[in-house]
Design a protein around this motif. Structure first.
Motif, PDB file in Angstrom:
ATOM      1  N   LYS A   1      53.927  31.012  55.660  1.00  0.00           N
ATOM      2  CA  LYS A   1      55.178  31.482  55.060  1.00  0.00           C
ATOM      3  C   LYS A   1      56.384  30.943  55.825  1.00  0.00           C
ATOM      4  CE  LYS A   1      57.571  35.680  53.549  1.00  0.00           C
ATOM      5  NZ  LYS A   1      57.506  37.174  53.466  1.00  0.00           N
ATOM      6  N   GLU A   2      56.303  30.944  57.148  1.00  0.00           N
ATOM      7  CA  GLU A   2      57.409  30.469  57.977  1.00  0.00           C
ATOM      8  C   GLU A   2      57.682  28.980  57.783  1.00  0.00           C
ATOM      9  OE1 GLU A   2      56.093  31.583  61.847  1.00  0.00           O
ATOM     10  OE2 GLU A   2      56.784  33.670  61.681  1.00  0.00           O
ATOM     11  N   HIS A   3      56.649  28.209  57.445  1.00  0.00           N
ATOM     12  CA  HIS A   3      56.784  26.759  57.307  1.00  0.00           C
ATOM     13  C   HIS A   3      56.687  26.288  55.858  1.00  0.00           C
ATOM     14  CE1 HIS A   3      55.782  27.210  61.603  1.00  0.00           C
ATOM     15  NE2 HIS A   3      56.407  26.066  61.766  1.00  0.00           N
ATOM     16  N   ASN A   4      56.703  27.225  54.909  1.00  0.00           N
ATOM     17  CA  ASN A   4      56.660  26.892  53.483  1.00  0.00           C
ATOM     18  C   ASN A   4      55.434  26.038  53.148  1.00  0.00           C
ATOM     19  OD1 ASN A   4      57.592  26.966  50.824  1.00  0.00           O
ATOM     20  ND2 ASN A   4      58.748  25.070  51.061  1.00  0.00           N
ATOM     21  N   ILE A   5      54.280  26.520  53.586  1.00  0.00           N
ATOM     22  CA  ILE A   5      53.012  25.814  53.397  1.00  0.00           C
ATOM     23  C   ILE A   5      52.138  26.605  52.416  1.00  0.00           C
ATOM     24  CG2 ILE A   5      50.858  25.162  54.557  1.00  0.00           C
ATOM     25  CD1 ILE A   5      52.534  24.691  57.089  1.00  0.00           C
ATOM     26  N   LYS A   6      51.572  25.917  51.430  1.00  0.00           N
ATOM     27  CA  LYS A   6      50.665  26.555  50.482  1.00  0.00           C
ATOM     28  C   LYS A   6      49.328  26.869  51.162  1.00  0.00           C
ATOM     29  CE  LYS A   6      53.261  26.111  46.725  1.00  0.00           C
ATOM     30  NZ  LYS A   6      53.809  27.286  46.009  1.00  0.00           N
ATOM     31  N   VAL A   7      48.698  27.957  50.727  1.00  0.00           N
ATOM     32  CA  VAL A   7      47.415  28.375  51.287  1.00  0.00           C
ATOM     33  C   VAL A   7      46.360  28.380  50.188  1.00  0.00           C
ATOM     34  CG1 VAL A   7      46.150  30.194  52.489  1.00  0.00           C
ATOM     35  CG2 VAL A   7      48.578  29.793  53.015  1.00  0.00           C
ATOM     36  N   ILE A   8      45.383  27.492  50.334  1.00  0.00           N
ATOM     37  CA  ILE A   8      44.246  27.430  49.412  1.00  0.00           C
ATOM     38  C   ILE A   8      43.021  27.925  50.174  1.00  0.00           C
ATOM     39  CG2 ILE A   8      42.748  25.949  48.032  1.00  0.00           C
ATOM     40  CD1 ILE A   8      45.114  23.996  47.784  1.00  0.00           C
TER      41      ILE A   8
ATOM     42  N   SER B   1      45.497  26.449  66.591  1.00  0.00           N
ATOM     43  CA  SER B   1      45.318  25.022  66.347  1.00  0.00           C
ATOM     44  C   SER B   1      46.033  24.601  65.072  1.00  0.00           C
ATOM     45  CB  SER B   1      43.824  24.688  66.253  1.00  0.00           C
ATOM     46  OG  SER B   1      43.614  23.309  66.080  1.00  0.00           O
ATOM     47  N   PHE B   2      45.965  25.428  64.043  1.00  0.00           N
ATOM     48  CA  PHE B   2      46.683  25.177  62.789  1.00  0.00           C
ATOM     49  C   PHE B   2      48.173  25.007  63.047  1.00  0.00           C
ATOM     50  CE2 PHE B   2      48.693  27.918  59.256  1.00  0.00           C
ATOM     51  CZ  PHE B   2      49.141  26.802  58.551  1.00  0.00           C
ATOM     52  N   LEU B   3      48.746  25.915  63.807  1.00  0.00           N
ATOM     53  CA  LEU B   3      50.182  25.864  64.101  1.00  0.00           C
ATOM     54  C   LEU B   3      50.562  24.555  64.790  1.00  0.00           C
ATOM     55  CD1 LEU B   3      52.976  27.207  64.219  1.00  0.00           C
ATOM     56  CD2 LEU B   3      52.240  28.337  66.340  1.00  0.00           C
ATOM     57  N   LYS B   4      49.730  24.122  65.737  1.00  0.00           N
ATOM     58  CA  LYS B   4      50.026  22.905  66.506  1.00  0.00           C
ATOM     59  C   LYS B   4      49.948  21.639  65.654  1.00  0.00           C
ATOM     60  CE  LYS B   4      48.352  24.894  70.840  1.00  0.00           C
ATOM     61  NZ  LYS B   4      47.256  24.886  71.837  1.00  0.00           N
ATOM     62  N   LYS B   5      49.252  21.707  64.531  1.00  0.00           N
ATOM     63  CA  LYS B   5      49.046  20.518  63.704  1.00  0.00           C
ATOM     64  C   LYS B   5      50.129  20.338  62.635  1.00  0.00           C
ATOM     65  CE  LYS B   5      45.024  19.270  65.491  1.00  0.00           C
ATOM     66  NZ  LYS B   5      44.659  17.925  65.955  1.00  0.00           N
ATOM     67  N   ILE B   6      51.016  21.293  62.500  1.00  0.00           N
ATOM     68  CA  ILE B   6      52.027  21.238  61.441  1.00  0.00           C
ATOM     69  C   ILE B   6      53.081  20.169  61.745  1.00  0.00           C
ATOM     70  CG2 ILE B   6      53.876  22.527  60.296  1.00  0.00           C
ATOM     71  CD1 ILE B   6      52.214  25.070  60.755  1.00  0.00           C
ATOM     72  N   THR B   7      53.393  19.360  60.731  1.00  0.00           N
ATOM     73  CA  THR B   7      54.486  18.389  60.802  1.00  0.00           C
ATOM     74  C   THR B   7      55.383  18.584  59.582  1.00  0.00           C
ATOM     75  OG1 THR B   7      53.460  16.624  59.491  1.00  0.00           O
ATOM     76  CG2 THR B   7      52.840  16.747  61.831  1.00  0.00           C
ATOM     77  N   ASN B   8      56.408  17.758  59.472  1.00  0.00           N
ATOM     78  CA  ASN B   8      57.286  17.871  58.298  1.00  0.00           C
ATOM     79  C   ASN B   8      56.618  17.357  57.028  1.00  0.00           C
ATOM     80  OD1 ASN B   8      57.339  15.141  58.768  1.00  0.00           O
ATOM     81  ND2 ASN B   8      59.536  15.017  59.209  1.00  0.00           N
ATOM     82  N   ARG B   9      55.418  16.811  57.155  1.00  0.00           N
ATOM     83  CA  ARG B   9      54.669  16.339  55.978  1.00  0.00           C
ATOM     84  C   ARG B   9      53.592  17.337  55.537  1.00  0.00           C
ATOM     85  NH1 ARG B   9      55.402  12.098  59.316  1.00  0.00           N
ATOM     86  NH2 ARG B   9      53.363  12.370  60.279  1.00  0.00           N
ATOM     87  N   THR B  10      53.420  18.421  56.286  1.00  0.00           N
ATOM     88  CA  THR B  10      52.380  19.409  55.969  1.00  0.00           C
ATOM     89  C   THR B  10      52.773  20.205  54.729  1.00  0.00           C
ATOM     90  OG1 THR B  10      51.874  19.637  58.334  1.00  0.00           O
ATOM     91  CG2 THR B  10      51.007  21.321  56.845  1.00  0.00           C
ATOM     92  N   LYS B  11      51.930  20.138  53.716  1.00  0.00           N
ATOM     93  CA  LYS B  11      52.214  20.842  52.460  1.00  0.00           C
ATOM     94  C   LYS B  11      51.254  22.002  52.181  1.00  0.00           C
ATOM     95  CE  LYS B  11      55.711  18.328  51.100  1.00  0.00           C
ATOM     96  NZ  LYS B  11      55.843  17.484  52.309  1.00  0.00           N
ATOM     97  N   ALA B  12      50.085  21.961  52.813  1.00  0.00           N
ATOM     98  CA  ALA B  12      49.095  23.007  52.532  1.00  0.00           C
ATOM     99  C   ALA B  12      48.125  23.144  53.692  1.00  0.00           C
ATOM    100  CB  ALA B  12      48.329  22.715  51.244  1.00  0.00           C
ATOM    101  N   VAL B  13      47.449  24.275  53.727  1.00  0.00           N
ATOM    102  CA  VAL B  13      46.336  24.506  54.642  1.00  0.00           C
ATOM    103  C   VAL B  13      45.176  25.049  53.823  1.00  0.00           C
ATOM    104  CG1 VAL B  13      47.119  26.847  55.217  1.00  0.00           C
ATOM    105  CG2 VAL B  13      45.577  25.633  56.784  1.00  0.00           C
TER     106      VAL B  13
END
Length: 382
Positions: free
Chosen positions: A163-170, A131-143
């Motif tokens: 890592k593949e989408h350059n998204i920060k993980v908190i 579900s996380f993967l499906k929600k990613i857009t070009n505006r996604t900066k973190a999860v």
């Protein structure tokens, strides 16, 4: 370290009352050390900052096996401070679980970003990597994966996708102090971890308190400045921050409790195992908490799933056994998040979980007799 349970009164059993959590029992088991720590802070007048806060930050960082611990006012602040430290704000999107406490999404809103909700996995209550993967857009900066109820989110796929989408993980570890994912403590897997020390947590203060942990020096430096009015040093304000500080009293209390946390965790796990054993023996129509393979669940919440929740809650209340529902609604269904914007079939697993879960009494000092009583009462509803 032996906890002096002989000091704990057995009123709950005698009066047939079983509390959801018993903070007084915990206090009585370590009363002398808690009282001494509080007296020391008062004697030294070290109320804001100072040696007790520094000592706790060092102790918690060492316990977590991380480079940096930055204490703050509460768990929600720790999430907001981390988001700002990572440069996340207006126009950005942050993916959060649909099934969690509101703080996770509220923190995103409070920094001007937009929370995007993802569904849960079928069994674990935690965010679904698919579900996380499906929600990613070009505006996604973190999860923000939440290790809900003390259960680890499935971090390997989350980290790979991020890592593949350059998204920060908190990592939101507010309910998971000491939980481990494949040998590593949660809070050390992503870019940073957020902790709450609300009194009812597995490691709880006697008021609000929170902390950030990270191995990233840049995040740590920015977070510490933000939490203390944007100061790089005294009167040297280099950015707009806030006042979010752990006080000396809470720090001293947390340092005492930290020495017992590993033992308390094992007591919780023993209690959870006994619950599960009794439910299996009684052959009840109850789904007990799932525990991910190669991970350690710390059972902040022991949440079962049942079909007849309303009648069960009524029965437990009549028998003076405290239970709760975590959480009655998923976040996308709350008025504040405009439920009409979401499809009715968008969060199937999360909605199913919130319709059936019941949180039973769970704490380190819970006795076998109390657990037996809870299961005995539940058996009457089947």
């Amino acid at each position: 370290m032996e906890i002096q349970l002989k000091h704990i009164e057995n009123r709950a059993i005698n009066k047939m009352k079983i509390p959801f959590v018993d903070l007084k029992a915990q206090y009585l088991s370590i009363k002398d050390k808690i009282d001494s720590s509080i007296a020391s802070v008062i004697e030294s007048s070290s109320y804001i900052g100072g040696k007790y806060v520094q000592a706790f930050e060092q102790d918690f960082a060492r316990w977590m096996n991380v480079e940096y611990c930055i204490s703050c006012g509460n768990g929600t602040d720790s999430l907001e401070i981390l988001l700002v430290s990572m440069g996340i704000g207006a126009g950005d999107e942050v993916i959060v679980p649909a099934h969690t406490w509101i703080s996770t999404a509220e923190a995103v809103c409070n920094v001007g970003a937009k929370p995007i909700f993802a569904d849960s996995e079928l069994e674990s209550f935690t965010i679904s990597p698919d579900s996380f993967l499906k929600k990613i857009t070009n505006r996604t900066k973190a999860v923000i994966p939440v290790h809900l109820y003390g259960q680890c989110a499935d971090m390997d796929p989350i980290l790979k996708i991020s890592k593949e989408h350059n998204i920060k993980v908190i990592e939101d570890c507010a309910q998971a102090h000491g939980a481990t994912y494949k040998g590593k403590k949660v809070g050390t897997l992503g870019n940073a971890g957020s902790f709450s020390f609300f009194p009812g947590k597995n490691l709880g203060a006697y008021g609000d308190a929170g902390a950030i942990v990270t191995n990233d020096s840049e995040i740590a430096e920015k977070a510490r400045m933000i939490a203390n009015h944007g100061q790089l040093s005294k009167h040297n304000h280099v950015l707009i921050g806030r006042n979010s500080r752990l006080d000396g009293l809470q720090a001293a209390i947390l340092s005492v409790k930290l020495d017992y946390l590993n033992e308390w965790t094992e007591m919780r796990r023993t209690n959870a195992a006994y619950y599960k054993q009794l439910f299996v023996q009684a052959n009840l129509a109850v789904q007990v908490p799932f525990e991910r393979i190669d991970c350690k669940h710390v059972f902040h919440i022991f949440s079962i799933k049942v079909e007849n929740r309303s009648s069960l809650l009524d029965l437990l209340k009549r028998e003076e056994i405290e239970a709760a529902v975590h959480y009655p609604k998923i976040l996308p269904d709350l008025t504040v998040f405009n439920p009409s914007n979401h499809k009715s079939d968008e969060f199937v697993h999360s909605r199913h979980d919130t319709s059936q879960c019941v949180s039973l009494p769970m704490y380190a000092e819970l006795t076998r007799e109390q657990i037996e009583k809870v299961v005995e009462i539940i058996s009457k509803s089947n």
